[in-house]
Design a protein around this motif. Structure first.
Motif, short mmCIF file in Angstrom:
data_model
loop_
_atom_site.label_atom_id
_atom_site.label_comp_id
_atom_site.label_asym_id
_atom_site.label_seq_id
_atom_site.Cartn_x
_atom_site.Cartn_y
_atom_site.Cartn_z
N ARG A 179 41.41 60.83 56.36
CA ARG A 179 41.42 61.97 57.29
C ARG A 179 41.75 61.51 58.70
O ARG A 179 42.54 62.13 59.41
CB ARG A 179 40.07 62.69 57.26
CG ARG A 179 39.86 63.58 56.05
CD ARG A 179 38.71 64.54 56.25
NE ARG A 179 37.43 63.85 56.34
CZ ARG A 179 36.57 63.75 55.33
NH1 ARG A 179 36.86 64.26 54.15
NH2 ARG A 179 35.42 63.13 55.50
N ARG A 180 41.14 60.41 59.11
CA ARG A 180 41.42 59.91 60.46
C ARG A 180 42.86 59.41 60.58
O ARG A 180 43.48 59.52 61.64
CB ARG A 180 40.43 58.81 60.82
CG ARG A 180 38.99 59.30 60.88
CD ARG A 180 38.06 58.30 61.51
NE ARG A 180 36.68 58.75 61.43
CZ ARG A 180 35.70 58.28 62.19
NH1 ARG A 180 35.95 57.32 63.08
NH2 ARG A 180 34.47 58.73 62.06
N THR A 212 42.38 45.95 50.43
CA THR A 212 41.58 45.64 51.62
C THR A 212 42.49 45.43 52.83
O THR A 212 42.15 45.84 53.94
CB THR A 212 40.72 44.39 51.39
OG1 THR A 212 41.57 43.29 50.98
CG2 THR A 212 39.68 44.63 50.30
N VAL A 213 43.65 44.83 52.63
CA VAL A 213 44.57 44.62 53.74
C VAL A 213 45.12 45.95 54.25
O VAL A 213 45.37 46.12 55.44
CB VAL A 213 45.71 43.65 53.33
CG1 VAL A 213 46.61 44.26 52.27
CG2 VAL A 213 46.52 43.22 54.54
N VAL A 227 45.35 50.28 58.32
CA VAL A 227 45.15 51.67 58.74
C VAL A 227 44.30 51.72 60.01
O VAL A 227 44.61 52.46 60.95
CB VAL A 227 44.49 52.49 57.62
CG1 VAL A 227 44.01 53.85 58.14
CG2 VAL A 227 45.48 52.71 56.48
N LEU A 228 43.24 50.93 60.05
CA LEU A 228 42.40 50.89 61.25
C LEU A 228 43.20 50.45 62.47
O LEU A 228 43.04 51.01 63.57
CB LEU A 228 41.21 49.94 61.03
CG LEU A 228 40.15 50.39 60.03
CD1 LEU A 228 39.10 49.30 59.87
CD2 LEU A 228 39.49 51.69 60.48
N ALA A 266 44.07 52.67 65.85
CA ALA A 266 43.75 52.14 67.18
C ALA A 266 44.99 52.16 68.08
O ALA A 266 44.90 52.45 69.28
CB ALA A 266 43.20 50.73 67.06
N LEU A 267 46.18 51.85 67.52
CA LEU A 267 47.42 51.89 68.30
C LEU A 267 47.71 53.29 68.81
O LEU A 267 48.12 53.48 69.96
CB LEU A 267 48.58 51.39 67.45
CG LEU A 267 48.67 49.87 67.20
CD1 LEU A 267 49.78 49.57 66.22
CD2 LEU A 267 48.89 49.13 68.51
N VAL A 268 47.52 54.29 67.94
CA VAL A 268 47.75 55.67 68.35
C VAL A 268 46.78 56.08 69.44
O VAL A 268 47.16 56.70 70.44
CB VAL A 268 47.65 56.63 67.14
CG1 VAL A 268 47.71 58.09 67.59
CG2 VAL A 268 48.76 56.35 66.14
#
Length: 243
Positions: A182-183, A220-221, A226-227, A231-233
């Motif tokens: 969702r995020r 896992t990678v 995705v995280l 964070a970049l956005v």
């Protein structure tokens, strides 16, 4: 518009006329107590043949089909990228695994007749013939060098290791990480509205969308990537908000 993305989600109900700064508040209003799932940081386990078969059989049919499509895509990418068969009249078509080997009948077979647990299906470049091979017979039947055969084996091992990771995570009861998804969708939408959007990995987005359809865990990678993209956005959003 949600049509710009390969999924549908209620994150895309907001009007484009709202101020950019309001979107995070809107998200938290929709999901006030949401927390990103706990997920392993990495994976270093190679499954035994018995464990691999057991974990695979625990998947439902849709999950098995998605995993096989994913394996086929990954192997085709390797054959295309490294052009293993450039000196032959053949190209990769698909890869099959017999999880009931050696009990299955008739089972998978090599061109020479040997029963196989793992079978490569090659198709002639004029698309008129198919050949079925075991890993050890690439040199015998195609004339590729032992070095190329070893490179193919190495590429296969890398893909199988990735499949092992998905099987292990599913066995450990890790579902598809819906809160992370969702995020991630939300970040893609915010990114589409910025003057200077961040370049995001479309292949990653598509892979997650396909795994979400059948509730498979993700690499896992991929979870960590995705995280980083979220964070970049967020970072770019703050930059544009201060301009």
């Amino acid at each position: 518009s949600s049509a710009r993305f390969p999924f549908r989600d209620d994150l895309f109900c907001s009007k484009r006329g709202e101020r950019m700064a309001d979107y995070l508040e809107t998200y938290l209003a929709w999901y006030p107590n949401s927390k990103i799932e706990h997920y392993p940081q990495d994976f270093h386990t190679t499954l035994s043949s018995d464990a691999r078969s057991q974990y695979y059989q625990a998947l439902d049919l849709n999950q098995q089909q998605q995993l096989e499509l994913h394996r086929k895509y990954e192997l085709r990418s390797k054959f295309t990228t490294f052009d293993y068969l450039k000196d032959t009249h053949w190209q990769f078509d698909e890869y099959r695994v017999d999880y009931h080997y050696p009990k299955s009948e008739p089972g998978l077979r090599c061109k020479c007749g040997k029963k196989l647990k793992y079978q490569f299906v090659l198709i002639s470049k004029n698309r008129q013939k198919k050949m079925y091979l075991g890993m050890q017979h690439f040199s015998d039947h195609l004339g590729v060098s032992p070095k190329v055969a070893n490179e193919i084996k190495k590429g296969l091992s890398q893909v199988d290791f990735g499949i092992d990771e998905i099987l292990w995570l599913h066995h450990q009861k890790y579902p598809f990480p819906n809160e992370l998804w969702r995020r991630y969708c939300f970040a893609h939408y915010r990114n589409s509205l910025m003057k200077h959007s961040v370049k995001l990995n479309r292949q990653l987005l598509n892979r997650l969308a396909s795994f979400r359809q059948v509730d498979l865990p993700i690499y896992t990678v991929d979870f960590q990537q995705v995280l980083r993209e979220i964070a970049l956005v967020n970072k770019q959003l703050r930059v544009e908000g201060n301009q």
